[in-house]
Design a protein around this motif. Sequence first.
Motif, PDB file in Angstrom:
ATOM      1  N   GLY A   1     -11.937 -79.477 -43.522  1.00 24.41           N
ATOM      2  CA  GLY A   1     -11.148 -80.668 -43.180  1.00 24.41           C
ATOM      3  C   GLY A   1     -10.943 -80.892 -41.686  1.00 24.41           C
ATOM      4  N   CYS A   2     -11.432 -79.960 -40.867  1.00 26.15           N
ATOM      5  CA  CYS A   2     -11.135 -80.058 -39.420  1.00 26.15           C
ATOM      6  C   CYS A   2     -11.822 -81.249 -38.751  1.00 26.15           C
ATOM      7  N   LYS A   3     -13.042 -81.549 -39.203  1.00 22.46           N
ATOM      8  CA  LYS A   3     -13.788 -82.661 -38.599  1.00 22.46           C
ATOM      9  C   LYS A   3     -13.061 -83.978 -38.864  1.00 22.46           C
ATOM     10  N   ALA A   4     -12.647 -84.137 -40.134  1.00 22.34           N
ATOM     11  CA  ALA A   4     -11.952 -85.377 -40.513  1.00 22.34           C
ATOM     12  C   ALA A   4     -10.637 -85.489 -39.743  1.00 22.34           C
ATOM     13  N   PHE A   5      -9.962 -84.351 -39.587  1.00 21.23           N
ATOM     14  CA  PHE A   5      -8.707 -84.363 -38.831  1.00 21.23           C
ATOM     15  C   PHE A   5      -8.957 -84.816 -37.396  1.00 21.23           C
ATOM     16  N   LEU A   6      -9.970 -84.214 -36.761  1.00 20.43           N
ATOM     17  CA  LEU A   6     -10.226 -84.542 -35.341  1.00 20.43           C
ATOM     18  C   LEU A   6     -10.532 -86.016 -35.142  1.00 20.43           C
ATOM     19  N   SER A   7     -11.427 -86.553 -36.003  1.00 17.89           N
ATOM     20  CA  SER A   7     -11.785 -87.964 -35.795  1.00 17.89           C
ATOM     21  C   SER A   7     -10.601 -88.866 -36.144  1.00 17.89           C
ATOM     22  N   GLY A   8      -9.830 -88.492 -37.185  1.00 17.26           N
ATOM     23  CA  GLY A   8      -8.647 -89.285 -37.539  1.00 17.26           C
ATOM     24  C   GLY A   8      -7.602 -89.244 -36.433  1.00 17.26           C
ATOM     25  N   PHE A   9      -7.435 -88.068 -35.850  1.00 18.71           N
ATOM     26  CA  PHE A   9      -6.417 -87.913 -34.803  1.00 18.71           C
ATOM     27  C   PHE A   9      -6.815 -88.693 -33.539  1.00 18.71           C
ATOM     28  N   GLU A  10      -8.102 -88.654 -33.216  1.00 14.90           N
ATOM     29  CA  GLU A  10      -8.604 -89.437 -32.069  1.00 14.90           C
ATOM     30  C   GLU A  10      -8.296 -90.910 -32.269  1.00 14.90           C
ATOM     31  N   LYS A  11      -8.529 -91.367 -33.525  1.00 16.08           N
ATOM     32  CA  LYS A  11      -8.298 -92.787 -33.835  1.00 16.08           C
ATOM     33  C   LYS A  11      -6.819 -93.131 -33.659  1.00 16.08           C
ATOM     34  N   ILE A  12      -5.958 -92.229 -34.115  1.00 13.89           N
ATOM     35  CA  ILE A  12      -4.511 -92.458 -33.977  1.00 13.89           C
ATOM     36  C   ILE A  12      -4.147 -92.577 -32.491  1.00 13.89           C
ATOM     37  N   LEU A  13      -4.696 -91.652 -31.685  1.00 15.18           N
ATOM     38  CA  LEU A  13      -4.403 -91.681 -30.242  1.00 15.18           C
ATOM     39  C   LEU A  13      -4.847 -93.005 -29.640  1.00 15.18           C
ATOM     40  N   GLN A  14      -6.073 -93.409 -30.005  1.00 24.31           N
ATOM     41  CA  GLN A  14      -6.608 -94.658 -29.440  1.00 24.31           C
ATOM     42  C   GLN A  14      -5.771 -95.860 -29.865  1.00 24.31           C
ATOM     43  N   GLU A  15      -5.369 -95.874 -31.139  1.00 24.79           N
ATOM     44  CA  GLU A  15      -4.608 -97.032 -31.634  1.00 24.79           C
ATOM     45  C   GLU A  15      -3.192 -97.054 -31.071  1.00 24.79           C
ATOM     46  N   ARG A  16      -2.540 -95.897 -31.112  1.00 26.42           N
ATOM     47  CA  ARG A  16      -1.133 -95.874 -30.681  1.00 26.42           C
ATOM     48  C   ARG A  16      -0.972 -96.228 -29.221  1.00 26.42           C
ATOM     49  N   PHE A  17      -1.915 -95.764 -28.415  1.00 28.30           N
ATOM     50  CA  PHE A  17      -1.755 -95.970 -26.985  1.00 28.30           C
ATOM     51  C   PHE A  17      -2.726 -97.009 -26.448  1.00 28.30           C
ATOM     52  N   ASP A  18      -3.361 -97.715 -27.400  1.00 28.67           N
ATOM     53  CA  ASP A  18      -4.265 -98.795 -27.025  1.00 28.67           C
ATOM     54  C   ASP A  18      -5.289 -98.293 -26.009  1.00 28.67           C
ATOM     55  N   LEU A  19      -5.877 -97.151 -26.327  1.00 23.36           N
ATOM     56  CA  LEU A  19      -6.770 -96.515 -25.359  1.00 23.36           C
ATOM     57  C   LEU A  19      -8.238 -96.591 -25.797  1.00 23.36           C
ATOM     58  N   SER A  20      -8.562 -97.632 -26.569  1.00 26.71           N
ATOM     59  CA  SER A  20      -9.942 -97.691 -27.057  1.00 26.71           C
ATOM     60  C   SER A  20     -10.869 -98.313 -26.004  1.00 26.71           C
ATOM     61  N   PHE A  21     -12.110 -97.904 -26.086  1.00 27.20           N
ATOM     62  CA  PHE A  21     -13.118 -98.428 -25.164  1.00 27.20           C
ATOM     63  C   PHE A  21     -14.229 -99.061 -25.991  1.00 27.20           C
ATOM     64  N   ASP A  22     -14.988 -99.957 -25.377  1.00 30.34           N
ATOM     65  CA  ASP A  22     -16.072-100.569 -26.151  1.00 30.34           C
ATOM     66  C   ASP A  22     -17.252 -99.599 -26.241  1.00 30.34           C
ATOM     67  N   SER A  23     -18.326-100.051 -26.926  1.00 30.48           N
ATOM     68  CA  SER A  23     -19.427 -99.121 -27.209  1.00 30.48           C
ATOM     69  C   SER A  23     -20.100 -98.600 -25.935  1.00 30.48           C
ATOM     70  N   THR A  24     -19.983 -99.343 -24.831  1.00 26.06           N
ATOM     71  CA  THR A  24     -20.609 -98.850 -23.592  1.00 26.06           C
ATOM     72  C   THR A  24     -19.640 -97.957 -22.798  1.00 26.06           C
ATOM     73  N   GLY A  25     -18.461 -97.717 -23.392  1.00 27.19           N
ATOM     74  CA  GLY A  25     -17.498 -96.846 -22.714  1.00 27.19           C
ATOM     75  C   GLY A  25     -16.616 -97.601 -21.735  1.00 27.19           C
ATOM     76  N   GLN A  26     -16.768 -98.926 -21.678  1.00 23.27           N
ATOM     77  CA  GLN A  26     -15.952 -99.701 -20.742  1.00 23.27           C
ATOM     78  C   GLN A  26     -14.574 -99.984 -21.328  1.00 23.27           C
ATOM     79  N   ASP A  27     -13.601-100.023 -20.475  1.00 27.01           N
ATOM     80  CA  ASP A  27     -12.234-100.318 -20.899  1.00 27.01           C
ATOM     81  C   ASP A  27     -12.118-101.830 -21.099  1.00 27.01           C
ATOM     82  N   ARG A  28     -11.757-102.232 -22.327  1.00 30.79           N
ATOM     83  CA  ARG A  28     -11.693-103.668 -22.601  1.00 30.79           C
ATOM     84  C   ARG A  28     -10.522-104.309 -21.878  1.00 30.79           C
TER      85      ARG A  28
END
Length: 502
Positions: free
Chosen positions: A405-432
Amino acid sequence: MALRALCNISARPHCLRSTTAAYYSTPSISLPLSESQKKTIYALSTPKGKGGVGVIRISGPQSLDAWRSVVKSGRQDPEPWKMNRCKIVHPLRKDDVLDDGMAVFFKGPKSFTSEDVLELHIHSGRAITSSVLDALSSIPGLRHAEAGEFTKRAFKSGRIDLTQAEGIKDMIEAETDAQRRIAVGAAMGISRVKFTELRDEIIGCLALIEALIDFGEGEDIEEGVYDQARTRAQTLLTTIEGHLSDRRRGELLRSGVRLAIFGPPNAGKSTLLNFLAQREAAIVTPIPGTTRDILELSLDIGGIPVLVGDTAGVRETEDLVEEIGVERAKKAVQAADISLCVLPLPEIRPHSKDIRLGLAPEIQELIDEKTVFLFNKADLVSGASQNTHSTTGTEWQVSLSTGQGCKAFLSGFEKILQERFDLSFDSTGQDRNPPLITHSRHRVHLQSAADFLRVFLDYGSQDVVLGAEELRYAAQAVGRISGTVDVEDVLDVVFREFCIGK
Ligand SMILES: Nc1nc2c(ncn2[C@@H]2O[C@H](COP(=O)(O)OP(=O)(O)O)[C@@H](O)[C@H]2O)c(=O)[nH]1
Ligand SMILES: [Mg+2]
């Protein structure tokens, strides 16, 4: 007696005069320069220690003297901005070759500090570096630089503003891609441009109001100037408020999201820290109460800088040291931006609707909307992966021992971090949505600029003099972010271009 006395009297002033004159005017007796009188600074700009190349930077009016004193390149004076193969020698013992390296001279103002700058590219080793630094210290008028002094000179000469100076510092300290991107942008002047635009717009409003005060609407200048200033100030306020309600995105990206791992003793908190760090950073034992103090690591989780704190297991204890650790753990959880509660799955009531049921009250009281849950030791529970605790996307079941379950946890946790803090980047890695506020200092000044604008908007057209003062304060507040505080200079420019009269 009288004669002798007279002679003495006449002799003394002469004697005094000659001594004083000799003291002040004879060139051979000169006082050494005080540190503040030495305008040329030098320092090793690369890390101390062994390395292929080390760079010593010299900046100030005597940089050319420094070249003439220590660089032996076959030519008396340097060709600016060109690398020169050279020997570095001691100024007092020219045949004492300290190193065989390169030197480049930047003629001011086309240099980082805007002054004459000399860079010596030498072999980086303790003896070479210290002998060259020692040679430079023997040149009159040169002194060792203070921390950040080169950048300070670049700022003072107007070459960079404060946000660029911060960017340079952040670039050096950047550990994640997100941090690097923000820092490079700031150093290149992106924030400077944006803050200057905000400040210029405030000054534009101020120019309108000043014109109104000086000439009066309807007489010498066109109607509607006050309303125009108000509308522009309102738009500005909305823009600034937009930047202020950014959920501290820039500051979090720059300094890292604070994550506190907490839970009861022996749940696997330290094991989790080691898993995230990919190394044995924390001590893990089967003995409850092993972790006593907070262990903090700076990690890159999915490109996001995260300051992870492993805390002591929260429980009632008689042990004084452990009790202090528990108190610190509670404070760390409260101060964190996100908390991760690690619970041992075998001890959690299966299929419980409310996870809190059955937890010790001291753990329960730390759970809030910032908390996500990790149920560990799934390997000890048969059919754990099918076990359906509520799936809100903030809970995971893992076995940190088997990796289940560790892989699913890591990717889920990354998603939470990105969503909560609005820290997502586009596919080229640029900050939207690149943040404008990256330091709490920016927020403080922008907040007070917004406050002054609000007061201006509260005043009516009958209080333009008071209103103008508020706009002036607002411009000064934004100016402080860049280190520009003088409103008058810009005001003059804007005011000159302002259309006055019929
Ligand atoms: N069976 C099993 N044991 C684990 C797991 N994770 C950690 N442990 C063990 O649980 C004990 C306590 O772990 P530790 O990380 O020190 O817990 P902490 O007190 O919460 O920091 C250690 O002996 C670990 O090896 C797991 O997933 N399964
Ligand atoms: Mg521990």
